[in-house]
Design an enzyme around this catalytic site. Structure first.
Site, PDB file in Angstrom:
ATOM      1  N   HIS A  53       0.811  -1.121  -0.039  1.00  0.00           N
ATOM      2  CA  HIS A  53       0.004   0.102   0.125  1.00  0.00           C
ATOM      3  C   HIS A  53       0.838   1.196   0.098  1.00  0.00           C
ATOM      4  CE1 HIS A  53      -3.748  -1.835   1.664  1.00  0.00           C
ATOM      5  NE2 HIS A  53      -3.338  -2.757   1.075  1.00  0.00           N
ATOM      6  N   GLU A  55       1.150   3.803   1.998  1.00  0.00           N
ATOM      7  CA  GLU A  55       1.876   4.254   3.056  1.00  0.00           C
ATOM      8  C   GLU A  55       3.017   3.394   3.475  1.00  0.00           C
ATOM      9  OE1 GLU A  55      -2.647   4.895   3.436  1.00  0.00           O
ATOM     10  OE2 GLU A  55      -1.311   3.472   2.430  1.00  0.00           O
ATOM     11  N   CYS A  83      -6.071   2.328   5.639  1.00  0.00           N
ATOM     12  CA  CYS A  83      -6.840   0.849   6.220  1.00  0.00           C
ATOM     13  C   CYS A  83      -6.274   0.626   7.751  1.00  0.00           C
ATOM     14  CB  CYS A  83      -6.690   0.100   5.187  1.00  0.00           C
ATOM     15  SG  CYS A  83      -4.801  -0.604   5.022  1.00  0.00           S
ATOM     16  N   CYS A  86      -2.242   0.065   7.210  1.00  0.00           N
ATOM     17  CA  CYS A  86      -1.574   1.268   7.055  1.00  0.00           C
ATOM     18  C   CYS A  86      -1.640   2.304   8.293  1.00  0.00           C
ATOM     19  CB  CYS A  86      -2.033   1.957   6.069  1.00  0.00           C
ATOM     20  SG  CYS A  86      -1.525   1.022   4.332  1.00  0.00           S
TER      21      CYS A  86
END
Length: 165
Positions: A53, A55, A83, A86
């Site tokens: 992801h 991040e 999420c 993250c």
């Protein structure tokens, strides 16, 4: 243009890069002392990595560049609300502040569904600001998923297109 607007603009560029290689358009820029120390875009599809992801990619880049996992002087600019994974990564990196573009009502863990960065039971808390260039961030996501849906099942990149705006 203030710093939040400017750095969210850089995160939006990262999100566009993610869309360019078939990943959900989310970008993240990490800033310390007025300069970018890490950048990331979603790379799950291109790297075949469920943890890639934006991040996490940005945190890995910043940690490598700085030689430290501690980000206690860092502001994270993220185009979509993080999420749980993250949010936890930002928490564990001790990020000081998170600036969010669009909210994620279905999977957001920094205000929408959960708020892992403001839970006093955890080891760290971070300041959070919402809605910076939210319209642009949401539009990128809407356009990305509209295109995928129009292409039908064979045109999907493997993203969970029903899970985001």
């Amino acid at each position: 243009m203030d710093d939040d607007q400017r750095f969210m603009g850089e995160a939006l560029e990262m999100a566009r890069a993610a869309a360019g290689h078939g990943d959900v358009p989310v970008g993240c820029v990490l800033v310390a002392g007025g300069r970018v120390v890490g950048r990331g875009e979603n790379r799950r599809e291109v790297d075949a990595d469920p943890t890639a992801h934006a991040e996490v990619v940005a945190l890995r880049a910043a940690a490598a560049a700085r030689g430290s996992w501690r980000m206690d002087d860092v502001t994270a600019y993220v185009t979509l609300e993080p999420c749980v994974m993250c949010g936890g990564a930002l928490l564990n990196a001790r990020v000081a502040r998170v600036v969010i573009g669009a909210l994620d009502e279905k999977a957001g863990a920094v205000g929408s569904r959960y708020h892992v960065l403001a839970d006093p039971r955890l080891l760290h808390e971070a300041a959070v600001d919402y809605g910076v260039r939210a319209g642009e961030a949401a539009s990128l996501l809407r356009d990305f998923f509209a295109e995928r849906r129009a292409d039908g099942p064979s045109g999907r990149s493997g993203a969970d297109t029903d899970d985001l705006p």
